[in-house]
Motif scaffolding. Structure first.
Motif, PDB file in Angstrom:
ATOM      1  N   ILE A  13       0.790  -1.178   0.049  1.00  0.00           N
ATOM      2  CA  ILE A  13       0.156  -0.103  -0.128  1.00  0.00           C
ATOM      3  C   ILE A  13       0.846   1.265   0.133  1.00  0.00           C
ATOM      4  O   ILE A  13       1.691   1.483   0.680  1.00  0.00           O
ATOM      5  CB  ILE A  13      -0.865  -0.135   1.256  1.00  0.00           C
ATOM      6  CG1 ILE A  13      -1.954  -0.990   1.251  1.00  0.00           C
ATOM      7  CG2 ILE A  13      -1.816   1.217   1.066  1.00  0.00           C
ATOM      8  CD1 ILE A  13      -2.556  -1.400   2.646  1.00  0.00           C
ATOM      9  N   PRO A  14       0.613   2.104  -0.920  1.00  0.00           N
ATOM     10  CA  PRO A  14       1.407   3.591  -0.925  1.00  0.00           C
ATOM     11  C   PRO A  14       0.986   4.271  -0.018  1.00  0.00           C
ATOM     12  O   PRO A  14      -0.142   4.335   0.779  1.00  0.00           O
ATOM     13  CB  PRO A  14       1.154   3.764  -2.242  1.00  0.00           C
ATOM     14  CG  PRO A  14      -0.308   3.304  -2.825  1.00  0.00           C
ATOM     15  CD  PRO A  14      -0.071   2.148  -2.042  1.00  0.00           C
ATOM     16  N   PRO A  15       2.033   5.268   0.542  1.00  0.00           N
ATOM     17  CA  PRO A  15       1.581   6.149   1.560  1.00  0.00           C
ATOM     18  C   PRO A  15       0.041   6.954   1.395  1.00  0.00           C
ATOM     19  O   PRO A  15      -0.428   7.326   2.194  1.00  0.00           O
ATOM     20  CB  PRO A  15       2.730   7.213   1.545  1.00  0.00           C
ATOM     21  CG  PRO A  15       3.905   6.359   1.001  1.00  0.00           C
ATOM     22  CD  PRO A  15       3.076   5.641  -0.091  1.00  0.00           C
ATOM     23  N   HIS A  16      -0.080   7.267   0.090  1.00  0.00           N
ATOM     24  CA  HIS A  16      -1.365   7.890  -0.191  1.00  0.00           C
ATOM     25  C   HIS A  16      -1.837   7.198  -1.821  1.00  0.00           C
ATOM     26  O   HIS A  16      -1.011   7.026  -2.458  1.00  0.00           O
ATOM     27  CB  HIS A  16      -1.491   9.317  -0.324  1.00  0.00           C
ATOM     28  CG  HIS A  16      -0.730  10.097  -1.498  1.00  0.00           C
ATOM     29  ND1 HIS A  16       0.548  10.579  -1.200  1.00  0.00           N
ATOM     30  CD2 HIS A  16      -1.095  10.277  -2.861  1.00  0.00           C
ATOM     31  CE1 HIS A  16       0.864  10.982  -2.415  1.00  0.00           C
ATOM     32  NE2 HIS A  16      -0.081  10.919  -3.566  1.00  0.00           N
ATOM     33  N   ILE A  17      -3.210   7.133  -1.864  1.00  0.00           N
ATOM     34  CA  ILE A  17      -3.586   6.503  -2.926  1.00  0.00           C
ATOM     35  C   ILE A  17      -4.460   7.638  -3.612  1.00  0.00           C
ATOM     36  O   ILE A  17      -5.482   8.064  -3.218  1.00  0.00           O
ATOM     37  CB  ILE A  17      -4.749   5.449  -2.616  1.00  0.00           C
ATOM     38  CG1 ILE A  17      -3.718   4.306  -1.982  1.00  0.00           C
ATOM     39  CG2 ILE A  17      -5.167   4.661  -3.895  1.00  0.00           C
ATOM     40  CD1 ILE A  17      -4.353   3.078  -1.122  1.00  0.00           C
ATOM     41  N   THR A  18      -4.242   7.668  -5.097  1.00  0.00           N
ATOM     42  CA  THR A  18      -4.955   8.759  -5.803  1.00  0.00           C
ATOM     43  C   THR A  18      -6.394   8.212  -5.977  1.00  0.00           C
ATOM     44  O   THR A  18      -6.612   6.982  -5.968  1.00  0.00           O
ATOM     45  CB  THR A  18      -4.303   9.330  -7.299  1.00  0.00           C
ATOM     46  OG1 THR A  18      -4.327   8.055  -8.000  1.00  0.00           O
ATOM     47  CG2 THR A  18      -2.848   9.719  -6.934  1.00  0.00           C
ATOM     48  N   LEU A  19      -7.235   8.956  -6.577  1.00  0.00           N
ATOM     49  CA  LEU A  19      -8.623   8.880  -6.842  1.00  0.00           C
ATOM     50  C   LEU A  19      -8.444   7.672  -8.127  1.00  0.00           C
ATOM     51  O   LEU A  19      -9.124   6.633  -8.180  1.00  0.00           O
ATOM     52  CB  LEU A  19      -9.301   9.893  -7.099  1.00  0.00           C
ATOM     53  CG  LEU A  19     -10.804   9.772  -7.716  1.00  0.00           C
ATOM     54  CD1 LEU A  19     -11.706   8.754  -6.510  1.00  0.00           C
ATOM     55  CD2 LEU A  19     -11.547  10.929  -7.950  1.00  0.00           C
ATOM     56  N   ASP A  20      -7.611   8.144  -8.971  1.00  0.00           N
ATOM     57  CA  ASP A  20      -7.530   7.292 -10.234  1.00  0.00           C
ATOM     58  C   ASP A  20      -7.001   5.820  -9.936  1.00  0.00           C
ATOM     59  O   ASP A  20      -7.658   5.005 -10.461  1.00  0.00           O
ATOM     60  CB  ASP A  20      -6.714   8.115 -11.204  1.00  0.00           C
ATOM     61  CG  ASP A  20      -6.416   7.029 -12.514  1.00  0.00           C
ATOM     62  OD1 ASP A  20      -7.424   6.974 -13.273  1.00  0.00           O
ATOM     63  OD2 ASP A  20      -5.271   6.589 -12.950  1.00  0.00           O
TER      64      ASP A  20
END
Length: 601
Positions: A553-560
């Motif tokens: 899991i990345p530190p934040h996930i973009t909506l896309d």
């Protein structure tokens, strides 16, 4: 008679090279004979493949600071070197490659194994030259080493078979065209302009929320980086090639940055008003501040790359340590420490999140995060850590907490599969008194790592009997990193036709070679498996049968990315498993405990 080949190896030895990694072939018969006669070295180390030999040369450079050296025959052998040499080029490591060529008489006739080597190596090399006369050998070898050291890159020396066998001319005749070179090089002291230093200090002093990113260019500036961070009240994120610059037990070190990074690093970057990059060419804009969000200062010894990754106000072209020493007296200690306190709080919380994630298990399978988490407190002092490219790199980057005196590296810029095992072998040759641990995915181990276990067997007397030498293999029967990238970046489900790989008994394979094999498929025995491997008196293949559905899991996930991942999961053969695990893993960001407690299914 002293042949050109004898003289070349003598000159290479004069440049401080103790061992040359390679594989034999008739295009270097002259050199092989010279290796056999070279009583004082350099030693020929036989890899299983020229690509691995080039990786070993790069690994040697990374873990010693010296020039790494590799050798290959003409034609296919030379071609095989390229991937390892590009790894050295892109990670700025000094490597000299020596390759054979067909006899001069046959060149231009499309002879067997005749390749246009000067064209082939033109892009990967800062210096590439064919020796066509015995009198050239001296200055070509010298210039190759001087170029590799000065540019921190690759230099290639090509020697036709017949030239290898000719009588050497250590001192060419004193005539027009002769060149007389010398062995020797010194590291320059590179400093930026004083006006630019003052401009940089003004920017940093005016910033209220300074974020630092460091890379391998800061490798010899640990004390200076710490002092600057303390004065500025900054947190320090580390590019993967800069992992070893600062120990992870410093409270303001936020850990890795980027897709494989920490939430503490991501939060710091997203909240900063000033970005200070030191010795790094971290390229990913999505993990850097938005343009206009932060003012910028950068230190880089390569003026071609200064201000290329983010718009900077101050461009300090210079050596990191020397530049920081000039900059630090101009910096003011920030009285408001609230930014630093927030960063340190975020770091503590991130470590708690990692611990909670690592101690989850599903369906009785080994969580791959726990493999790294259980090793971290067991890391031997002064150990050397290598990693391959794959999902295991995430756990290597996030869960292993380096202490002072440890070294760690991987293929940072090329991000190629395959270097972890040869890096580890080269590290052990260079540092026989230090523990060495490699993290390898099963895909990379099948690609070339298993073959290099034969190299370990070949040099058993040199590699066994000392501190631990452990090759940790993550067996999930999946080319896992690409599988997750297909889901999150392309919105496609896992395609078993390209992603599934055979289940191979890696630990048993090691035992067939006379190495030690340790196998673990029990989440409760991960720590015990590490204990067994680390106390072994022989090289170990430590195989963990791990859960393929734990997402990096990345530190934040973009909506896309979120939309694509959800779309992929609906059609994915492992859809239910990845959904369950993903929700549980992400919940650890929000809560300090999970229903059922640690280790619950």
């Amino acid at each position: 008679m002293t042949s050109v080949a004898d003289y070349v190896l003598e000159r290479v030895r004069g440049w401080g090279v103790d061992r040359v990694y390679g594989y034999p072939g008739d295009g270097i018969n002259g050199l092989l004979g010279a290796f056999g006669r070279a009583g004082d070295g350099p030693e020929f180390i036989q890899a299983r493949h020229e690509e691995a030999a080039a990786f070993m040369a790069c690994g040697h450079a990374k873990f010693t600071g010296e020039v790494g050296c590799c050798v290959a025959t003409s034609g296919p052998g030379a071609i095989h070197l390229l991937n390892g040499l590009y790894d050295a080029k892109l990670d700025h490591q000094p490597v000299v490659a020596i390759v054979g060529q067909q006899r001069r008489l046959s060149l231009g006739s499309s002879y067997q194994q005749e390749i246009a080597l000067e064209q082939l190596f033109a892009d990967v090399s800062e210096y590439c030259q064919m020796i066509t006369h015995p009198g050239q050998a001296r200055h070509v070898v010298d210039r190759a080493f001087k170029t590799a050291l000065t540019t921190r890159s690759v230099a290639t020396v090509i020697i036709p078979e017949d030239v290898q066998e000719e009588e050497a001319q250590p001192s060419p005749p004193k005539q027009h065209g002769s060149v007389y070179s010398s062995i020797g090089w010194s590291r320059p002291r590179v400093l930026p302009d004083a006006t630019e230093l003052r401009k940089a200090a003004d920017v940093l002093n005016e910033g209220a929320k300074v974020a630092m990113i460091i890379g391998q260019g800061a490798a010899h500036a640990e004390a200076e980086v710490v002092e600057a961070a303390e004065l500025l009240g900054a947190g320090v994120a580390k590019a993967l090639l800069g992992r070893e610059v600062l120990p992870d037990d410093l409270p303001f070190v936020t850990g890795p940055i980027g897709l494989l990074g920490s939430k503490a690093s991501d939060d710091m970057i997203r909240g900063c008003d000033t970005l200070f990059m030191v010795g790094t060419s971290f390229p990913y804009a999505e993990w850097l501040p938005d343009e206009g969000q932060a003012r910028g200062v950068e230190i880089d010894i390569d003026g071609r790359m200064i201000g290329i990754r983010y718009p900077m106000e101050a461009h300090l072209v210079g050596d990191a340590r020397e530049t920081l020493r000039e900059l630090i007296p101009l910096l003011h200690r920030k009285k408001d420490r609230s930014w630093r306190k927030k960063i340190e709080k975020d770091v503590k919380e991130w470590h708690r999140v990692l611990d909670r994630r690592a101690h989850q298990s599903f369906d009785g399978k080994v969580n791959p995060q726990s493999v790294a988490a259980e090793l971290s407190p067991r890391l031997p002092d002064r150990c050397i850590l290598t990693a391959d490219s794959g999902s295991g790199t995430n756990w290597w980057a996030r869960h292993l907490k380096l202490r002072k005196g440890m070294h760690a590296s991987l293929s940072g810029t090329l991000a190629t599969m395959g270097p972890a095992t040869p890096y580890a072998i080269a590290a052990r040759f260079a540092h026989p008194d230090r523990p060495v641990i490699a993290f390898i995915g099963d895909g990379a181990f099948q690609m070339n790592g298993m073959n290099e276990m034969i190299t370990v067997k070949r040099y058993w007397d040199r590699l066994a009997g000392g501190p631990p030498l452990v090759f940790c293999v993550f067996n999930n029967q999946d080319l896992n990193q690409v599988t997750w990238e297909q889901r999150a970046l392309a919105g496609d489900p896992k395609f078993p036709g390209s992603q599934d790989i055979p289940d191979v008994p890696y630990a048993r394979y090691a035992e067939l070679l006379g190495l030690k094999g340790v196998y673990c498929d029990d989440p409760k025995k991960v720590g015990a498996a590490w204990d067994e491997a680390l106390r072994s008196d022989r090289p170990v293949v430590l195989e963990f049968k791990v859960d393929a559905d734990i997402a990096p899991i990345p530190p934040h996930i973009t909506l896309d990315q979120g939309v694509k991942a959800a779309k992929a999961a609906v059609r994915d053969p492992d859809g239910v498993g990845i959904a369950t695990r993903g929700v549980r893993q992400k919940l650890t960001d929000l809560t300090g405990h999970l229903k059922g407690g640690r280790g619950s299914a």
